[in-house]
Design a protein around this motif. Structure first.
Motif, PDB file in Angstrom:
ATOM      1  N   VAL A 250       0.867  -1.179   0.000  1.00 19.08           N
ATOM      2  CA  VAL A 250       0.000   0.000   0.000  1.00 19.08           C
ATOM      3  C   VAL A 250       0.903   1.229   0.000  1.00 19.08           C
ATOM      4  CG1 VAL A 250      -1.819   1.234   1.202  1.00 19.08           C
ATOM      5  CG2 VAL A 250      -1.779  -1.258   1.249  1.00 19.08           C
ATOM      6  N   VAL A 251       0.749   2.070  -0.991  1.00 18.67           N
ATOM      7  CA  VAL A 251       1.610   3.248  -1.149  1.00 18.67           C
ATOM      8  C   VAL A 251       0.785   4.489  -0.853  1.00 18.67           C
ATOM      9  CG1 VAL A 251       3.080   4.559  -2.708  1.00 18.67           C
ATOM     10  CG2 VAL A 251       2.972   2.049  -2.874  1.00 18.67           C
ATOM     11  N   ALA A 331      12.483  11.553  12.418  1.00 15.54           N
ATOM     12  CA  ALA A 331      11.151  11.287  11.841  1.00 15.54           C
ATOM     13  C   ALA A 331      11.189  11.407  10.334  1.00 15.54           C
ATOM     14  CB  ALA A 331      10.130  12.249  12.437  1.00 15.54           C
ATOM     15  N   GLU A 332      11.902  12.485   9.843  1.00 20.41           N
ATOM     16  CA  GLU A 332      11.986  12.672   8.395  1.00 20.41           C
ATOM     17  C   GLU A 332      12.735  11.521   7.726  1.00 20.41           C
ATOM     18  OE1 GLU A 332      11.182  14.560   4.890  1.00 20.41           O
ATOM     19  OE2 GLU A 332      10.501  15.100   6.895  1.00 20.41           O
ATOM     20  N   SER A 333      13.843  11.095   8.381  1.00 18.91           N
ATOM     21  CA  SER A 333      14.612   9.990   7.786  1.00 18.91           C
ATOM     22  C   SER A 333      13.823   8.688   7.838  1.00 18.91           C
ATOM     23  CB  SER A 333      15.932   9.834   8.545  1.00 18.91           C
ATOM     24  OG  SER A 333      15.681   9.513   9.909  1.00 18.91           O
ATOM     25  N   GLN A 339       9.265   5.522   2.702  1.00 14.30           N
ATOM     26  CA  GLN A 339       8.890   5.796   1.319  1.00 14.30           C
ATOM     27  C   GLN A 339       9.815   5.076   0.346  1.00 14.30           C
ATOM     28  OE1 GLN A 339       8.843  10.035   0.943  1.00 14.30           O
ATOM     29  NE2 GLN A 339       6.912  10.292   2.082  1.00 14.30           N
ATOM     30  N   LEU A 340      11.118   5.066   0.678  1.00 14.89           N
ATOM     31  CA  LEU A 340      12.054   4.372  -0.212  1.00 14.89           C
ATOM     32  C   LEU A 340      11.772   2.874  -0.243  1.00 14.89           C
ATOM     33  CD1 LEU A 340      15.370   6.233   0.653  1.00 14.89           C
ATOM     34  CD2 LEU A 340      14.059   6.385  -1.463  1.00 14.89           C
ATOM     35  N   ARG A 341      11.482   2.311   0.969  1.00 15.80           N
ATOM     36  CA  ARG A 341      11.142   0.878   0.964  1.00 15.80           C
ATOM     37  C   ARG A 341       9.872   0.615   0.167  1.00 15.80           C
ATOM     38  NH1 ARG A 341      13.072   0.909   6.432  1.00 15.80           N
ATOM     39  NH2 ARG A 341      10.972   1.353   7.204  1.00 15.80           N
TER      40      ARG A 341
END
Length: 980
Positions: A250-251, A331-333, A339-341
């Protein structure tokens, strides 16, 4: 709320606010609470679950309460609360699973501890979890009108918003369930997991349909990318199918303005002023962890801040800002890594799809090659067929055109394949870039941690220096304070005398003012008390007057109520008397109706048993005693009618039944007892009517006596005891001994019969010769075999009876067991007697046949009779036996042996009869025609006589069997439940 849980490492503040909300009175508010709580369980701090478990019962009660509301958000709230409870229970049982359910394959294996039992139980729990998610999914969809664009309305979006969390949960649960089922199928048989496969198939179909329906809604298209499940479910029976499984991803698009992404983006982009404003608001809601500043000495010594203090505060502020910046960066990382995964998973899925398309293209290319070869072969065949030139040219042209098309299509497929290879290279390159970006993020994170460590060390060194300076200032301050105290002591000694005089003068003036004020207050209080006293006197006089008036009114009302109560009591007495009169009248009519039915000719065909009559008589006697007690209480207290009326109705009913039962029993009894019983029934009915009439009359109610009715019932009971079947007169204590005696007697009778047959066989061998000796030996040998088979049957029956008694008696003795099961015991006794009697009769018949005085038919009938008796013994023995008992199998085997031995006796008897009759063959050679005609007529007359005699004997046999059945039924008590 999510940031607050991470700030305070729990959800205490959240629940303190929720407990003040009217969740039980506002369904929409409860729905939104469920949505927020679901997001907290997924994205909040790990301690949210621990702080929320204590409220699980309150959520269950609220779910049941909303479940009673079938309209609006009632059912939605009820099902959502059940889902949240199930989610808390699942994560409590399986603490390795995070709230957002994101785990790697290695973590999933560790959650099951590599134990197949744990994996089995975990799969069941995931099925239950997913079932609750699907129920909420279906309930939300069924509550919406899908014929309209509900996803663009505020009301529709309010119901659809929580489904984003449900979709995220369902995708992970489906993926983990598939992997666990493949793991279970590799360890357990397929039949054991049939239930798991059926349940997975049902949930697969539901989830696939719901994902498809959700992906078509405009609301979800803007917020989330919903995956599509494969066309067919995975084949768990094929282990290689696991490699074909693609995990649904799910994106959530980064540019979507969802409620989940806004706070984090805004927090990262805050400047210094907005950050401090947000901190102040945050501290107002959740409290500040640094409300007590360890470096703030203003409240201790009242000194103003110097440069060093400001420097300390500035450093402390920089440390706090660095901490917040590091948290924001974490949190951002984390979000970037997620998101990258997700992007990597999406690219992997796209790569798998491209590989699948590549395989399809290769298969289609092979198919086209094969088709091209086939076309070439057809073309060669057409050339060899030597058809017409026009037909050959037309087909050749058509084949060339088709070949060119196929060649073009093949070229397109080659081009597509090349494009797919280029796309695959680009995807691999993107994955490499994403991994490099992730490594850069890790390096930057490590550098930030190192810088933070250096700043912390510098701040610690500066704090130590400031502490040393502070100690020096404290020592100087102490010296100054000591000098100031000396000066203050000198000043106080000089001003102490003047202050003492001034205080004395002031105290005297205050005392004077106080006394004057007290006197004035005293005068005011006296005036107020006098006025209050006068007011109380006036009030007292008014209250006395009103009390006198109210007392007179109450006395009048009391007299009226007493008169009304007396009238009601009289009316109640009349009503009770009328009810009593009506009940007695109906009771008399019931008894009189029973007496009339006794005289009715239609009642003559009704029969009953003595046992049934005795039970009715006993019930009627007990009821008569209770009626006598109730009558006595009624005479002592006329209001005690509540116990008399039921006794009267029951008394009339039982007496009527006793009369009819007595009449029906007299129809099957001997003449003299029947007449006495009928007369006593009529006398009992007359006495009952007389007693009821006496109770009905107010003048004779005191002298009414029920003893005559009781005496008649006793006499009827005595006659019933006389009419009971004799088979039931045996004491139940003697049944056990009687069973053993009868079985022993049967065994003795069989042994005696066997000895007699051996003796007869010895005599026959000594006295007979030829055919007669052969026939007698065959018959007596078969009889001996029958006796041996019966002996084996009796022993097997004893073993089975002993097993039945041991398994069924419990702590009781065998005699008590036989007494408790008296009907079964009497059946055993009857069957044993029949077997012993049949053995004796068959031996007598065999003796008569050997001596030439009996008939072969009599011996066959006796053998069949003893076979029937043994069948009765087998049936009586196995009626209480366990169907799996070994002794029961032995008994059935012995019964088949008896049947075979009986058939052998009948066969040997028939053979002997035919062998004897062959000696008396008919010789008509010397007879004349007239003699033969005469003999023929005599034979016809004899045939008619024998046929007539046979018919009469058959009728006689039927009547004998009927009478035998009736006598056996009376002896065994079969008619005790008979209806009259």
């Amino acid at each position: 709320c999510i940031l607050g849980t991470h700030h305070e490492k729990g959800a205490q503040t959240f629940w303190s606010v929720v407990n003040r909300l009217p969740l039980s009175g506002n369904a929409v508010l409860c729905w939104k609470f469920c949505h927020v709580f679901h997001k907290l369980l997924r994205d909040g701090h790990s301690n949210v679950l621990k702080d929320s478990v204590r409220y699980k019962n309150e959520l269950s009660d609220m779910s049941r309460m909303w479940g009673h509301l079938n309209e609006g958000y009632g059912q939605l709230c009820s099902i959502y609360l059940k889902l949240l409870r199930t989610k808390m229970e699942f994560h409590t049982k399986n603490p390795r699973f995070p709230g957002n359910l994101q785990m790697s394959d290695r973590q999933l294996d560790e959650a099951g501890e590599n134990d197949v039992n744990n994996f089995f139980q975990l799969t069941v729990e995931m099925f239950d979890y997913l079932e609750c998610e699907l129920n909420l999914f279906q309930t939300v969809f069924s509550s919406l009108d899908m014929s309209r664009s509900v996803s663009v309305t505020a009301a529709g979006q309010c119901r659809l918003a929580p489904l984003i969390q449900v979709i995220l949960d369902c995708s992970h649960l489906y993926d983990y369930t598939v992997k666990l089922l493949f793991k279970l199928h590799s360890c357990l048989p397929a039949d054991t997991l049939q239930g798991h496969r059926d349940r997975f198939l049902e949930q697969f179909r539901k989830l696939k349909d719901l994902f498809y329906r959700s992906s078509n809604l405009q609301y979800f298209k803007q917020l989330i990318q919903i995956p599509q499940l494969p066309e067919n479910p995975p084949n768990f029976l094929r282990a290689s199918a696991l490699s074909e499984h693609i995990s649904p991803v799910v994106v959530i698009p980064a540019e979507a303005s969802s409620p989940d992404s806004e706070p984090i983006t805004d927090l990262v982009e805050m400047d210094g002023a907005s950050q401090s404003l947000f901190d102040n608001k945050f501290d107002d809601i959740f409290g500040s962890s640094f409300s007590c500043d360890p470096f703030n000495f203003n409240s201790q010594n009242g000194m103003s801040k110097d440069d060093k203090d400001r420097l300390i505060e500035q450093l402390y502020g920089e440390i706090t800002a660095l901490k917040e910046e590091m948290e924001s960066f974490k949190a951002e990382s984390t979000r970037g890594a997620v998101q990258l995964r997700g992007r990597a998973s999406e690219l992997e899925a796209e790569l798998a799809e491209q590989q699948h398309l590549k395989q399809q293209a290769q298969d289609e290319s092979e198919f086209l090659r094969a088709e091209l070869e086939e076309l070439k072969k057809q073309r060669e065949d057409t050339e060899k067929a030597q058809r017409s030139l026009t037909e050959i040219e037309r087909r050749a042209q058509a084949n060339e055109q088709r070949y060119s098309k196929l060649k073009e299509k093949y070229s397109e497929l080659v081009q597509n394949h090349a494009d797919l290879l280029r796309k695959n290279a680009e995807v691999i390159k993107q994955i490499t870039v994403a991994r490099q970006a992730q490594g850069d993020v890790e390096r930057e994170k490590k550098e930030l941690e190192d810088s933070f460590q250096r700043v912390s060390e510098q701040a610690q060194r500066k704090s130590q220096e400031q502490a040393e300076v502070l100690e020096t200032l404290k020592r100087e301050l102490a010296t100054s304070r000591q000098e100031l105290q000396v000066l203050q002591g000198t000043l106080e000694s000089s001003t102490q005398a003047g202050a003492k005089q001034n205080s004395q003068i002031a105290s005297l003036e205050q005392e004077r003012d106080r006394l004057s004020q007290a006197a004035e207050n005293h005068r005011d209080e006296m005036a107020a008390l006098q006025a209050e006293l006068q007011q109380l006197r006036d009030t007292l006089s008014n209250e006395k007057e009103s009390s006198r008036t109210e007392l007179e009114m109450l006395q009048t009302q009391l007299r009226d109520k007493e008169s009304t109560e007396q009238a009601l009591q009289q009316l109640l007495a009349k009503e009770q008397l009328s009810v009593l009169q009506g009940t007695i009248h109906e009771a008399k009519r019931m008894v009189q109706d029973a007496l009339a039915r006794m005289e009715d000719p239609a009642h003559i065909s009704c029969t009953s048993s003595a046992d049934c009559l005795l039970s009715q008589t006993l019930a009627a006697s007990e009821c008569a005693e209770r009626l006598q007690d109730a009558h006595s209480k009624y005479l002592l207290d006329g209001a005690a009618m509540g116990s008399l009326l039921p006794c009267l109705a029951l008394f009339a009913h039982l007496v009527s039944n006793t009369l009819l039962q007595g009449s029906a029993t007299s129809h099957v009894a001997p003449v003299e007892p029947a007449d006495r019983l009928l007369e006593l029934c009529k006398q009992c009915g007359s006495e009952a009517v007389s007693y009821l009439s006496a109770v009905q009359d107010p003048g004779t109610v005191a002298s009414a006596d029920c003893s005559l009715v009781t005496a008649c019932l006793g006499q009827i009971s005595a006659i019933g005891e006389e009419l009971r079947p004799r088979g039931l007169d045996i004491n139940q204590e003697e049944l056990g001994d009687l069973v053993d005696k009868e079985m022993a007697a049967t065994a003795v009778a069989i042994e005696t019969a066997s000895a007699r047959i051996e003796e007869m066989l010895s005599k026959a061998r000594a006295a007979d010769t030829g055919v007669k000796l052969e026939v007698n030996e065959r018959i007596l040998g078969s009889c001996t075999g029958l006796m041996q088979a019966i002996h084996v049957l009796v022993l097997a029956s004893k073993d089975l009876q002993r097993e039945i008694v041991e398994s069924g008696r419990g702590a009781a003795s065998p005699k008590e067991f036989y007494a408790k099961n008296s009907r079964w015991t009497e059946g055993l006794i009857s069957a044993s007697k029949a077997v012993g009697w049949g053995a004796t009769i068959m031996v007598d018949a065999a003796d008569m046949v050997v001596q030439g005085k009996g008939t072969f038919e009599e011996l066959m009938v006796c053998s069949r009779e003893i076979a029937a008796s043994t069948a009765q013994l087998v049936a009586a023995s196995k009626v209480k036996a366990d169907k799996d008992s070994a002794n029961l199998c032995k008994l059935q085997q012995a019964s088949r042996g008896v049947n075979q031995a009986t058939a052998s006796v009948v066969a040997s008897t028939k053979a002997g009869k035919s062998q004897v009759e062959e000696k008396d063959s008919m010789d008509f050679s010397s007879m004349t025609l007239t003699q033969i005609k005469r003999q023929e007529m005599d034979s016809q007359v004899r045939v008619l006589e024998l046929e007539n005699q046979l018919q009469k004997e058959r009728q006689k046999l039927g009547e004998l069997r009927k009478k035998h059945y009736e006598l056996a039924g009376v002896a065994e008590g079969w008619e005790e439940d008979g209806k009259w």
